[in-house]
Design an enzyme around this catalytic site. Sequence first.
Site, PDB file in Angstrom:
ATOM      1  N   THR A  92      -5.971  60.208 123.697  1.00  0.00           N
ATOM      2  CA  THR A  92      -5.931  61.354 124.607  1.00  0.00           C
ATOM      3  C   THR A  92      -5.331  60.881 125.923  1.00  0.00           C
ATOM      4  OG1 THR A  92      -7.854  62.398 123.596  1.00  0.00           O
ATOM      5  CG2 THR A  92      -7.267  63.096 125.828  1.00  0.00           C
ATOM      6  N   LYS A 167      -5.103  69.362 123.347  1.00  0.00           N
ATOM      7  CA  LYS A 167      -6.324  68.573 123.539  1.00  0.00           C
ATOM      8  C   LYS A 167      -6.949  68.851 124.900  1.00  0.00           C
ATOM      9  CE  LYS A 167      -9.487  65.528 122.574  1.00  0.00           C
ATOM     10  NZ  LYS A 167      -9.249  64.133 122.183  1.00  0.00           N
ATOM     11  N   LYS A 235     -12.477  60.205 131.908  1.00  0.00           N
ATOM     12  CA  LYS A 235     -11.038  59.934 131.894  1.00  0.00           C
ATOM     13  C   LYS A 235     -10.267  61.160 131.397  1.00  0.00           C
ATOM     14  CE  LYS A 235      -9.070  58.447 128.418  1.00  0.00           C
ATOM     15  NZ  LYS A 235      -8.263  59.008 127.288  1.00  0.00           N
TER      16      LYS A 235
END
Length: 304
Positions: A92, A167, A235
């Site tokens: 990701t 995502k 993150k």
Amino acid sequence: MKAGVIGLGAMGAPMARYVHSKGVLTAVGNRTQAKADALASELEVRSARSAANFADCDLVVLCVSLDADVLENVAALAEVLKPGAIVVDHSTVSVETARRAAALLAVHDIGFLDAPVSGGVEGARNGKLSIMVGGDEAQLERVRDVIDTYAARITHMGATGAGQATKAINQILVAGINEAVCEGLALGEKLGLDPERLLPTLMAGAASNWFLDKRGATMLRDEFAPGFKCLHMLKDLRIVQGIARDSGIRTQTIDQAVADYAELIERGYGESDTSALIALKRARPAAVVEESDAAPGSAASIEA
């Protein structure tokens, strides 16, 4: 076809095993060499010491933590993979990182698919991940049979970066659900409700969701083994926060989740599962308590 896997963490190692079940796994690599050596020995494949050990691969699967890790691996692979090879990145990262990676490889006629996943460690172990793909659809079709070994669904979302954009949406929804579930279960505890009755009751109705099902019971027992680490969630959310702000949408849910996971990390929960969020929900900050408990008509009550 020969395939390699780089990144053998909680997600990458199960993926490598599924690729091996297809009979195409040639090499595995990891930042911690001992982990690569152990899995390579188990599966009887090559343990990579450098990018050169993937030179004969037609497909290399990446599943690493950070944008910098993706770009570092892609730069190294660009120098050794043969033209026509394809790199599939399940990390990701930002949309911009995906585009930079694709451009680095394109110079050498190497394909790139940004293909982040959803489904958690359970999805990886059970081969039931949802994979959202950006990049050339013809390249996806060339490797579909391999990544299908660990997928419940593979969706081509559009051009390079579309997988990471999808995502980002996924992580907003996940973060919002986590906030609601942890807050709701914390309240359930305060009200003295029996978890063995509460959880199946909620799961039988409109409140049913993956996080409640997979993490509800464990979080109420203060069991926070990952799963998906708070460090990784923060993150991801910071990436999403930047995308959302650039798009001009309201970001209250994202901002709250960023603040909460940052606080969890400060409290030492960085390596814990994201369900550790319930630890924050169990007690209100003192200032909020004072305002809420203020008598009607008082200054604190009026300001609130």
